[in-house]
Scaffold this active site. Structure first.
Site, short mmCIF file in Angstrom:
data_model
loop_
_atom_site.label_atom_id
_atom_site.label_comp_id
_atom_site.label_asym_id
_atom_site.label_seq_id
_atom_site.Cartn_x
_atom_site.Cartn_y
_atom_site.Cartn_z
N TYR A 150 0.83 -1.20 0.00
CA TYR A 150 0.00 0.00 0.00
C TYR A 150 0.87 1.26 0.00
O TYR A 150 0.70 2.14 -0.85
CB TYR A 150 -0.92 -0.02 1.22
CG TYR A 150 -1.90 1.14 1.28
CD1 TYR A 150 -2.94 1.23 0.37
CD2 TYR A 150 -1.79 2.11 2.27
CE1 TYR A 150 -3.84 2.28 0.42
CE2 TYR A 150 -2.70 3.17 2.34
CZ TYR A 150 -3.72 3.25 1.42
OH TYR A 150 -4.62 4.28 1.48
N LYS A 154 1.20 3.56 -3.39
CA LYS A 154 0.72 4.94 -3.45
C LYS A 154 1.86 5.91 -3.81
O LYS A 154 1.66 6.90 -4.51
CB LYS A 154 0.09 5.34 -2.11
CG LYS A 154 -1.25 4.69 -1.84
CD LYS A 154 -2.35 5.26 -2.73
CE LYS A 154 -3.72 4.83 -2.26
NZ LYS A 154 -4.81 5.45 -3.07
N THR A 180 -9.31 9.25 8.06
CA THR A 180 -10.67 9.75 7.81
C THR A 180 -11.67 8.74 8.34
O THR A 180 -11.45 7.52 8.25
CB THR A 180 -10.88 10.00 6.31
OG1 THR A 180 -9.89 10.94 5.85
CG2 THR A 180 -12.26 10.54 6.02
#
Length: 340
Positions: A150, A154, A180
């Site tokens: 990951y 990214k 978030t």
């Protein structure tokens, strides 16, 4: 002033996911036509069920690693599993989603000569040695660890975006999303907020990995979506990367105690060993977001948690997981971990 998105056809990859579904809603509210693309690995049609009857909304089941053929005016690329439970289930596919997915949305944007926004992550900073994290910081990332599929996926996606910008003069926007939370989070995805809320509502021990002193900054999903929209509205010369997150910093132990208080739970705290490469601290410097977007979070943690708790209370009262997801759908071999 009219919305930038009126009469625009907008592609949202990962549009049936937690953040993506909220973004689709806001785009529709602002007058856009929305093409929601998702392979439904972590996204769920129930997240967008209330949008399916809207003539301005279209759902396409498609994997972003496969080239995309669509006629749109702009692209928000949100497609990628974002919790360790999901991205470590098939780490090779996770890397493909970030890298090949970026190539495919960039190829589409290049063909159509349209702007494209990449939803990157605070994970590009790794276990940071600079605090708070500014966009100029290059990060401290393990390239071969269990989170690397990951983190490095990214980071590579960001590289591709800026190479397309330099080589092909493509209009790009890159944002780095910090933790978030909010309604439509998966109850078993291992993210710290959903994990704590579900455990507290069930009066189960709240699982803290490490001693609870590690810090996170929590941004409510409505605030985050406004940041995404604001970034797409900026002039072409504003490419990013720009941090989007709430700079109010809390320890994980503080979060757990606040969740227990809000839910009036009988839960106790269960401390467990910290997973490999788990960041010790996270706090965004949002100076660039304030300057270029006029953006900052408006919903504090207590307010956002109350809304999130209400959402999970409704789900649990129905005797099922979010969107009818059964426990068997969640890989059991990965423990809940802390993630952006």
């Amino acid at each position: 002033m009219p919305s930038k998105f009126v009469d625009r056809r907008v592609l949202v990859t990962g549009g049936a996911g937690f953040i993506g579904s909220h973004l689709c809603e806001r785009l529709l509210e602002q007058g856009a036509e929305v093409l929601c693309l998702d392979n439904l690995f972590t996204g769920r049609k129930a997240n967008i069920a209330h949008l399916l009857g809207n003539p301005a909304f279209e759902f396409l089941r498609h994997d972003v690693t496969i080239p995309i053929n669509a006629e749109v005016d702009e692209v928000f690329n949100l497609a990628c599993p974002a919790s360790p439970v999901h991205y470590q289930f098939d780490p090779v596919q996770t890397t493909k989603t970030s890298v090949m997915g970026a190539i495919n949305v960039l190829g589409l944007a290049k063909r159509l000569r349209i702007p494209v926004l990449q939803a990157s992550t605070s994970e590009v900073y790794g276990d940071p040695q600079v605090h708070p994290q500014t966009e100029a910081y290059w990060g401290n990332v393990n390239p071969i660890g269990p989170r690397s599929c990951y983190d490095e996926g990214k980071r590579c996606a960001e590289t591709l975006f800026f190479d397309y910008h330099r080589q092909h003069s493509l209009a790009i926007k890159v944002v780095r999303i910090f933790n978030t939370y909010g309604p439509r989070m998966h109850p078993n995805d291992g993210r710290v907020v959903s994990n704590f809320v579900v455990q507290a509502l069930r009066n189960q021990p709240i699982t803290i990995f490490g001693d609870g002193s590690q810090t996170r900054s929590f941004c409510y999903v409505d605030d985050l979506v406004e940041g995404l929209l604001g970034m797409m509205r900026t002039p072409a010369e504003i490419t990013g990367p720009i941090n989007l997150g709430n700079p109010s910093e809390f320890t994980v132990a503080q979060l757990a105690n606040l969740v227990i208080e809000i839910t009036n739970s009988k839960s106790t705290i269960d401390f467990r060993p910290l997973p490999q490469d788990d960041p010790r601290q996270r706090k965004p410097d949002i100076s660039l977001a304030k300057h270029h977007l006029g953006w900052g979070p408006t919903i504090n943690l207590r307010q956002g948690l109350k809304r999130t708790v209400s959402y999970f209370e409704r789900l649990l009262s129905l005797g099922r997981s979010e969107n009818g997801i059964a426990e068997r759908d969640i890989p059991a071999k990965y423990p809940a971990r802390l993630v952006s």
